[in-house]
Design a protein around this motif. Structure first.
Motif, PDB file in Angstrom:
ATOM      1  N   PHE A  38       0.842  -1.200   0.000  1.00  0.00           N
ATOM      2  CA  PHE A  38       0.000   0.000   0.000  1.00  0.00           C
ATOM      3  C   PHE A  38       0.877   1.251   0.000  1.00  0.00           C
ATOM      4  N   ASN A  39       1.888   1.282   0.873  1.00  0.00           N
ATOM      5  CA  ASN A  39       2.763   2.450   0.971  1.00  0.00           C
ATOM      6  C   ASN A  39       3.585   2.662  -0.300  1.00  0.00           C
ATOM      7  N   GLU A  40       4.005   1.581  -0.952  1.00  0.00           N
ATOM      8  CA  GLU A  40       4.719   1.712  -2.222  1.00  0.00           C
ATOM      9  C   GLU A  40       3.818   2.355  -3.274  1.00  0.00           C
ATOM     10  N   GLU A  41       2.562   1.911  -3.333  1.00  0.00           N
ATOM     11  CA  GLU A  41       1.609   2.485  -4.288  1.00  0.00           C
ATOM     12  C   GLU A  41       1.280   3.935  -3.919  1.00  0.00           C
ATOM     13  N   ALA A  42       1.144   4.217  -2.623  1.00  0.00           N
ATOM     14  CA  ALA A  42       0.842   5.577  -2.177  1.00  0.00           C
ATOM     15  C   ALA A  42       1.955   6.543  -2.564  1.00  0.00           C
ATOM     16  N   ALA A  43       3.186   6.086  -2.530  1.00  0.00           N
ATOM     17  CA  ALA A  43       4.327   6.935  -2.877  1.00  0.00           C
ATOM     18  C   ALA A  43       4.288   7.377  -4.336  1.00  0.00           C
ATOM     19  N   GLU A  44       3.520   6.667  -5.173  1.00  0.00           N
ATOM     20  CA  GLU A  44       3.382   7.007  -6.590  1.00  0.00           C
ATOM     21  C   GLU A  44       2.167   7.914  -6.849  1.00  0.00           C
ATOM     22  N   SER A  45       1.331   8.116  -5.839  1.00  0.00           N
ATOM     23  CA  SER A  45       0.123   8.926  -5.981  1.00  0.00           C
ATOM     24  C   SER A  45       0.429  10.387  -5.645  1.00  0.00           C
ATOM     25  N   THR A  88      -4.199 -11.870  14.109  1.00  0.00           N
ATOM     26  CA  THR A  88      -3.202 -12.755  13.498  1.00  0.00           C
ATOM     27  C   THR A  88      -2.205 -12.032  12.603  1.00  0.00           C
ATOM     28  N   GLY A  89      -2.562 -10.836  12.121  1.00  0.00           N
ATOM     29  CA  GLY A  89      -1.688 -10.161  11.174  1.00  0.00           C
ATOM     30  C   GLY A  89      -1.699 -10.805   9.807  1.00  0.00           C
ATOM     31  N   VAL A  90      -2.781 -11.526   9.491  1.00  0.00           N
ATOM     32  CA  VAL A  90      -2.893 -12.243   8.217  1.00  0.00           C
ATOM     33  C   VAL A  90      -4.185 -11.827   7.530  1.00  0.00           C
ATOM     34  N   LEU A  91      -4.083 -11.521   6.231  1.00  0.00           N
ATOM     35  CA  LEU A  91      -5.272 -11.187   5.450  1.00  0.00           C
ATOM     36  C   LEU A  91      -5.881 -12.461   4.892  1.00  0.00           C
ATOM     37  N   PRO A  92      -7.216 -12.571   4.929  1.00  0.00           N
ATOM     38  CA  PRO A  92      -7.856 -13.722   4.296  1.00  0.00           C
ATOM     39  C   PRO A  92      -7.830 -13.557   2.780  1.00  0.00           C
ATOM     40  N   PRO A  93      -8.090 -14.634   2.042  1.00  0.00           N
ATOM     41  CA  PRO A  93      -8.178 -14.503   0.579  1.00  0.00           C
ATOM     42  C   PRO A  93      -9.220 -13.440   0.220  1.00  0.00           C
ATOM     43  N   GLY A  94      -8.916 -12.650  -0.785  1.00  0.00           N
ATOM     44  CA  GLY A  94      -9.854 -11.620  -1.241  1.00  0.00           C
ATOM     45  C   GLY A  94      -9.734 -10.306  -0.495  1.00  0.00           C
ATOM     46  N   ALA A  95      -8.806 -10.191   0.461  1.00  0.00           N
ATOM     47  CA  ALA A  95      -8.644  -8.947   1.210  1.00  0.00           C
ATOM     48  C   ALA A  95      -7.513  -8.123   0.616  1.00  0.00           C
ATOM     49  N   ARG A  96      -7.693  -6.798   0.639  1.00  0.00           N
ATOM     50  CA  ARG A  96      -6.629  -5.929   0.157  1.00  0.00           C
ATOM     51  C   ARG A  96      -6.794  -4.525   0.715  1.00  0.00           C
ATOM     52  N   LEU A  97      -5.680  -3.845   0.857  1.00  0.00           N
ATOM     53  CA  LEU A  97      -5.660  -2.434   1.222  1.00  0.00           C
ATOM     54  C   LEU A  97      -5.663  -1.613  -0.057  1.00  0.00           C
ATOM     55  N   HIS A  98      -6.429  -0.542  -0.080  1.00  0.00           N
ATOM     56  CA  HIS A  98      -6.447   0.332  -1.253  1.00  0.00           C
ATOM     57  C   HIS A  98      -6.802   1.743  -0.815  1.00  0.00           C
ATOM     58  N   SER A  99      -6.604   2.696  -1.727  1.00  0.00           N
ATOM     59  CA  SER A  99      -6.853   4.098  -1.406  1.00  0.00           C
ATOM     60  C   SER A  99      -7.848   4.717  -2.372  1.00  0.00           C
ATOM     61  N   THR A 111     -11.334  16.320  -2.099  1.00  0.00           N
ATOM     62  CA  THR A 111     -10.057  15.620  -2.181  1.00  0.00           C
ATOM     63  C   THR A 111      -9.818  14.964  -0.827  1.00  0.00           C
ATOM     64  N   VAL A 112      -9.619  13.645  -0.866  1.00  0.00           N
ATOM     65  CA  VAL A 112      -9.470  12.862   0.357  1.00  0.00           C
ATOM     66  C   VAL A 112      -8.256  11.947   0.241  1.00  0.00           C
ATOM     67  N   TRP A 113      -7.833  11.436   1.370  1.00  0.00           N
ATOM     68  CA  TRP A 113      -6.908  10.319   1.401  1.00  0.00           C
ATOM     69  C   TRP A 113      -7.573   9.272   2.265  1.00  0.00           C
ATOM     70  N   TRP A 114      -8.199   8.314   1.591  1.00  0.00           N
ATOM     71  CA  TRP A 114      -8.866   7.217   2.278  1.00  0.00           C
ATOM     72  C   TRP A 114      -8.015   5.968   2.126  1.00  0.00           C
ATOM     73  N   ALA A 115      -7.715   5.352   3.244  1.00  0.00           N
ATOM     74  CA  ALA A 115      -7.051   4.046   3.232  1.00  0.00           C
ATOM     75  C   ALA A 115      -8.099   3.051   3.700  1.00  0.00           C
ATOM     76  N   ASP A 116      -8.457   2.128   2.829  1.00  0.00           N
ATOM     77  CA  ASP A 116      -9.514   1.159   3.095  1.00  0.00           C
ATOM     78  C   ASP A 116      -8.966  -0.255   3.084  1.00  0.00           C
ATOM     79  N   LEU A 117      -9.540  -1.086   3.937  1.00  0.00           N
ATOM     80  CA  LEU A 117      -9.246  -2.524   3.941  1.00  0.00           C
ATOM     81  C   LEU A 117     -10.525  -3.229   3.528  1.00  0.00           C
ATOM     82  N   GLY A 118     -10.509  -3.785   2.326  1.00  0.00           N
ATOM     83  CA  GLY A 118     -11.674  -4.485   1.813  1.00  0.00           C
ATOM     84  C   GLY A 118     -11.468  -5.985   1.859  1.00  0.00           C
ATOM     85  N   ILE A 119     -12.554  -6.698   2.120  1.00  0.00           N
ATOM     86  CA  ILE A 119     -12.558  -8.160   2.001  1.00  0.00           C
ATOM     87  C   ILE A 119     -13.628  -8.470   0.968  1.00  0.00           C
TER      88      ILE A 119
END
Length: 169
Positions: A38-45, A88-99, A111-119
């Protein structure tokens, strides 16, 4: 005497390697690896690069402080999945962080900066939980932008209290 609710802690597996596979054969991703990506992708935004990096502690704290009864409806099973991520610090299948960087509402582009965790489920359903909600600026939409949004089915034009009423100009 004050009674306190009893909390039962389950013994859950510890964090997994970034490329671990679960008992069901599905790939598991560590929360730490997802935050790094997520942070690598954010650095490109253009907006993301101006924001503090996301941390695993921030994600875990957001999940642990979540009070589902005060937000959009979430099933008990889905809520348990988020709690398990925090434990657990583990994401289930189908989970991802996005902005997300733009929110349209009431005739404005926010204009927002939303960090979301979707499953997300394979069938396209799922749930999106907001980890960070930073509002940065706003501007009035042009008539062309409003028309484009309405054509796409967005309801960002200011409206009277009755949602189906004509737009308020």
């Amino acid at each position: 005497m004050i009674a306190f609710p009893l909390t039962v802690l389950l013994a859950l597996p510890g964090p997994v390697a970034d490329d671990a596979t679960g008992a069901d054969g599905a790939k598991r991703t560590s929360l730490a690896a997802a935050v790094d990506q997520f942070n690598e992708e954010a650095a490109e935004s253009p907006i993301g690069k101006t924001q503090p990096p996301l941390t695993t502690d921030e994600v875990v704290a957001a999940i642990r402080s979540w009070m589902p009864k005060y937000g959009p409806a979430v099933s008990d099973e889905r809520y348990r999945q988020y709690l398990q991520i925090a434990e657990t610090g583990v994401l289930p299948p189908g989970a991802r962080l996005h902005s997300n960087t733009t929110h349209y509402i009431g005739g404005y582009a926010i204009t927002v900066w939303w960090a979301d965790l979707g499953i997300y489920d394979p069938d396209g359903g799922g749930y999106n939980f907001r980890i960070r909600d930073q509002k940065l600026s706003s501007r009035k939409l042009t008539e062309k932008e409003l028309a484009d949004l309405e054509r796409r089915g967005d309801r960002s034009r200011p409206r009277a209290p009755d949602r189906d009423a004509a737009p308020v100009d």
